[in-house]
Design a protein around this motif. Sequence first.
Motif, PDB file in Angstrom:
ATOM      1  N   LYS A 110      41.777  29.790  43.069  1.00 11.92           N
ATOM      2  CA  LYS A 110      42.437  29.862  44.371  1.00 11.92           C
ATOM      3  C   LYS A 110      42.086  31.154  45.084  1.00 11.92           C
ATOM      4  CE  LYS A 110      46.363  26.912  43.266  1.00 11.92           C
ATOM      5  NZ  LYS A 110      47.854  26.773  43.326  1.00 11.92           N
ATOM      6  N   GLN A 111      42.337  31.164  46.388  1.00 12.56           N
ATOM      7  CA  GLN A 111      42.088  32.370  47.162  1.00 12.56           C
ATOM      8  C   GLN A 111      43.192  33.397  46.940  1.00 12.56           C
ATOM      9  OE1 GLN A 111      41.593  31.038  51.261  1.00 12.56           O
ATOM     10  NE2 GLN A 111      39.377  30.950  50.982  1.00 12.56           N
ATOM     11  N   ARG A 112      42.847  34.635  47.188  1.00 10.49           N
ATOM     12  CA  ARG A 112      43.837  35.692  47.097  1.00 10.49           C
ATOM     13  C   ARG A 112      44.856  35.507  48.213  1.00 10.49           C
ATOM     14  NH1 ARG A 112      41.789  41.756  45.949  1.00 10.49           N
ATOM     15  NH2 ARG A 112      40.731  40.509  44.369  1.00 10.49           N
ATOM     16  N   GLU A 113      46.133  35.683  47.870  1.00  9.95           N
ATOM     17  CA  GLU A 113      47.184  35.517  48.866  1.00  9.95           C
ATOM     18  C   GLU A 113      48.128  36.709  48.858  1.00  9.95           C
ATOM     19  OE1 GLU A 113      49.950  32.310  48.151  1.00  9.95           O
ATOM     20  OE2 GLU A 113      49.989  32.668  45.981  1.00  9.95           O
TER      21      GLU A 113
ATOM     22  N   TYR B  50      49.062  41.504  46.408  1.00  5.23           N
ATOM     23  CA  TYR B  50      48.395  40.220  46.551  1.00  5.23           C
ATOM     24  C   TYR B  50      48.292  39.603  45.163  1.00  5.23           C
ATOM     25  CZ  TYR B  50      46.838  41.451  51.294  1.00  5.23           C
ATOM     26  OH  TYR B  50      46.784  41.792  52.627  1.00  5.23           O
ATOM     27  N   ARG B  51      48.014  38.330  45.146  1.00  7.50           N
ATOM     28  CA  ARG B  51      47.745  37.685  43.869  1.00  7.50           C
ATOM     29  C   ARG B  51      46.639  36.656  44.030  1.00  7.50           C
ATOM     30  NH1 ARG B  51      53.167  33.925  42.801  1.00  7.50           N
ATOM     31  NH2 ARG B  51      52.654  32.263  44.297  1.00  7.50           N
ATOM     32  N   GLN B  52      45.970  36.401  42.931  1.00 12.54           N
ATOM     33  CA  GLN B  52      44.905  35.399  42.926  1.00 12.54           C
ATOM     34  C   GLN B  52      45.003  34.595  41.651  1.00 12.54           C
ATOM     35  OE1 GLN B  52      40.941  36.894  43.632  1.00 12.54           O
ATOM     36  NE2 GLN B  52      40.245  34.878  44.290  1.00 12.54           N
TER      37      GLN B  52
ATOM     38  N   TYR C 266      47.643  39.983  39.760  1.00 13.85           N
ATOM     39  CA  TYR C 266      48.339  40.617  40.879  1.00 13.85           C
ATOM     40  C   TYR C 266      47.636  41.930  41.202  1.00 13.85           C
ATOM     41  CZ  TYR C 266      52.043  37.181  40.671  1.00 13.85           C
ATOM     42  OH  TYR C 266      52.756  36.002  40.725  1.00 13.85           O
ATOM     43  N   TYR C 267      47.276  42.069  42.467  1.00 11.36           N
ATOM     44  CA  TYR C 267      46.540  43.248  42.920  1.00 11.36           C
ATOM     45  C   TYR C 267      47.398  44.060  43.883  1.00 11.36           C
ATOM     46  CZ  TYR C 267      42.388  40.751  41.268  1.00 11.36           C
ATOM     47  OH  TYR C 267      41.469  40.080  40.510  1.00 11.36           O
TER      48      TYR C 267
ATOM     49  N   ALA D  80      48.892  34.479  37.756  1.00 10.15           N
ATOM     50  CA  ALA D  80      47.817  34.995  38.599  1.00 10.15           C
ATOM     51  C   ALA D  80      47.529  36.438  38.202  1.00 10.15           C
ATOM     52  CB  ALA D  80      48.217  34.944  40.074  1.00 10.15           C
TER      53      ALA D  80
END
Length: 118
Positions: free
Chosen positions: A43-46, A37-39, A96-97, A94
Amino acid sequence: QVQVVESGGGAVQAGGSLRLSCVATGSGLSIGSMAWYRQAPGKQRELVANILPDGRANVADSMKGRFTVPRISRASAETTMTLQMNSLKPEDTAVYYCNARRFGKDYWGKGTLVTVSS
């Protein structure tokens, strides 16, 4: 307990590439799916990409053709997934998770920062 650690972030110019790695560790691991995911700021996490338990990989439509998840490796106590990012754009900037799911429970890393300059 599962621990998730990301690495590989950094600063790159537009058009460049980065390769992120995620390692999930834990006794008797049995990771089902893994995902990136990235945030971005404000912005929201996507969802960026994921690999399902059956090995199928998916990449978000907006990143197809640039991002791939070329590899996931599984061992008894460690599962590793990479994210190859090419043709990076400033809007890819962003944190990145990495997410690992085990028996329906989600485990998250602390994230790795990717900064793309124009």
